[in-house]
Design an enzyme around this catalytic site. Structure first.
Site, PDB file in Angstrom:
ATOM      1  CG  PHE A  38      -2.261   1.524   1.650  1.00 31.96           C
ATOM      2  CD1 PHE A  38      -2.717   1.392   1.082  1.00 31.96           C
ATOM      3  CD2 PHE A  38      -0.584   1.891   2.597  1.00 31.96           C
ATOM      4  CE1 PHE A  38      -3.227   2.308   0.908  1.00 31.96           C
ATOM      5  CE2 PHE A  38      -1.862   3.443   2.888  1.00 31.96           C
ATOM      6  CZ  PHE A  38      -2.362   3.307   2.016  1.00 31.96           C
ATOM      7  CB  SER A  60       2.174  -5.303   3.116  1.00 32.85           C
ATOM      8  OG  SER A  60       0.775  -4.296   4.026  1.00 32.85           O
ATOM      9  CG  MET A  61      -3.174  -3.809  -1.371  1.00 31.53           C
ATOM     10  SD  MET A  61      -2.945  -2.322  -2.144  1.00 31.53           S
ATOM     11  CE  MET A  61      -1.360  -1.896  -3.231  1.00 31.53           C
ATOM     12  CG  ASP A 109       4.062  -7.236  10.616  1.00 26.97           C
ATOM     13  OD1 ASP A 109       3.597  -5.820  11.315  1.00 26.97           O
ATOM     14  OD2 ASP A 109       3.757  -8.068   9.853  1.00 26.97           O
ATOM     15  CG  HIS A 166       4.571  -4.486   8.107  1.00 22.69           C
ATOM     16  ND1 HIS A 166       3.154  -5.339   7.420  1.00 22.69           N
ATOM     17  CD2 HIS A 166       3.644  -3.599   6.476  1.00 22.69           C
ATOM     18  CE1 HIS A 166       2.778  -5.876   6.784  1.00 22.69           C
ATOM     19  NE2 HIS A 166       3.286  -4.052   5.823  1.00 22.69           N
TER      20      HIS A 166
END
Length: 348
Positions: free
Chosen positions: A80, A159-160, A289, A317
């Protein structure tokens, strides 16, 4: 001293002073320009070339290195509000160490880093479907434009981008030879972590301008880096300002996108599709994370057959930025093991 020699030193000094002064002025006045120059320089240094490809009236921007060969091509999906250059990494983690994921990958590996829908050089349309399903369909269009699926390729997302990559593997299994998910979003947890609880409070109060992943000041940028990283980066104020300046024109889009990917349609997309993933899968997750809980790795391992989990100590993360050398080694080793297994099957 000979007058000609003096003149030579004056001219040389003046010639050197101009770029030095220009650099200092840029650093103080236009730090965002230096951020862009930084990415341009490392793309060149690492042999990454930028290209554009059209699907009807939609444009995809991507960078690549190498050509398709006997090994699978590798398509990388960023997270993202990032872009294709995140795979170069931004901040040096420790003195004396390399800090670019791409740097540690073999030069003869065919790498493709695409700007996700609406990000950087890829088309941003108010009519675009920004849900995870919508992004998966766009990435499939990109794959077909490049004919990347002429043979199965390796898909990696963080992630995204990990959410999108996992759902892609479920929707288009014949495209995917193997899969790497790095701290992927899109899982449903029995209890929310502190970050998710904070997001829910912001949603309920409609304070969308306070989303922690969308900074608008250097201080908020520093807080975001601390949220996403276990390693405490010491980033100069001017660099923080430059990072913010680059992002601010896009913050309204990021808010729209963020609200789209956390709504009911997209929030648990990976969770709802993980049992449909058939490709050999590698999970990489930072144990510390704070954004997406590491227990998600166990969920995925229980649902995806032929799944390999790698948990990284002292890592948050931002795995690709914090541990680029380790991440590259894990990826290369995984590709080698999958490719070796495929060759053995052919021989049998």
């Amino acid at each position: 001293m000979d007058l000609d020699v003096v003149n030579m030193f004056v001219i040389a000094g003046g010639t050197l002073a101009i770029p030095i002064l220009a650099f200092v002025a840029s650093f103080l006045l236009w730090p965002s320009a230096l951020i862009r120059i930084y990415y341009w320089y490392w793309r060149r240094a690492l042999g990454m070339q930028v290209r554009y490809v059209q699907h009807e009236d939609y444009q995809f921007c991507y960078s690549f290195r190498g050509r398709p060969g006997h090994r699978p091509s590798v398509l990388l999906l960023h997270g993202f509000s990032a872009h294709k250059d995140m795979w170069l990494s931004l901040v040096k983690v420790r003195p004396g160490t390399g800090f670019h994921l791409v740097k540690f990958l073999p030069k003869n590996l065919h790498l493709i880093c695409v700007d996700m829908p609406g990000h950087e050089g890829t088309t941003r349309s108010p009519l675009d479907d920004l849900s995870i399903d919508g992004q998966v369909k766009r990435i499939h269009q990109f794959v077909e434009c490049l004919k990347l699926n002429k043979k199965p390729f390796h898909l990696m997302g963080t992630s995204m981008g990990g959410n999108v990559a996992g759902v892609y593997a479920a929707y288009y299994p014949s495209d995917i030879g193997s899969l790497t998910l790095v701290c992927p979003a899109g899982l449903q947890y029995p209890t929310d972590n502190q970050f998710v609880r904070r997001l829910r409070e912001l949603q309920e109060s409609a304070a969308v301008e306070k989303i922690p992943l969308i900074p608008s000041t250097p201080e908020e940028m520093s807080e975001m880096l601390q949220l996403c990283s276990y390693v405490r980066f010491k980033v100069p104020q001017q660099i923080l300002q430059g990072l913010v300046d680059v992002r601010i024109p896009h913050n309204n889009f990021y808010r729209k996108l963020f609200l789209e990917i956390i709504n009911e349609k997209s929030r648990y997309s990976l969770h709802q599709n993980m049992d449909k993933i058939k490709a050999p899968t590698q999970i990489i997750w930072g144990k510390q994370d704070q954004v997406i809980d590491v227990s998600g790795a166990d969920m995925l391992a229980k649902s995806i057959p032929n799944c390999q989990v790698e948990l990284l100590e002292n890592c948050g993360h931002s795995v690709v930025m914090e541990r680029p050398r380790k991440t590259a080694k894990l990826l290369v080793d995984f590709l080698a093991s999958v490719h070796s297994t495929d060759n053995n099957k052919k021989l049998d």
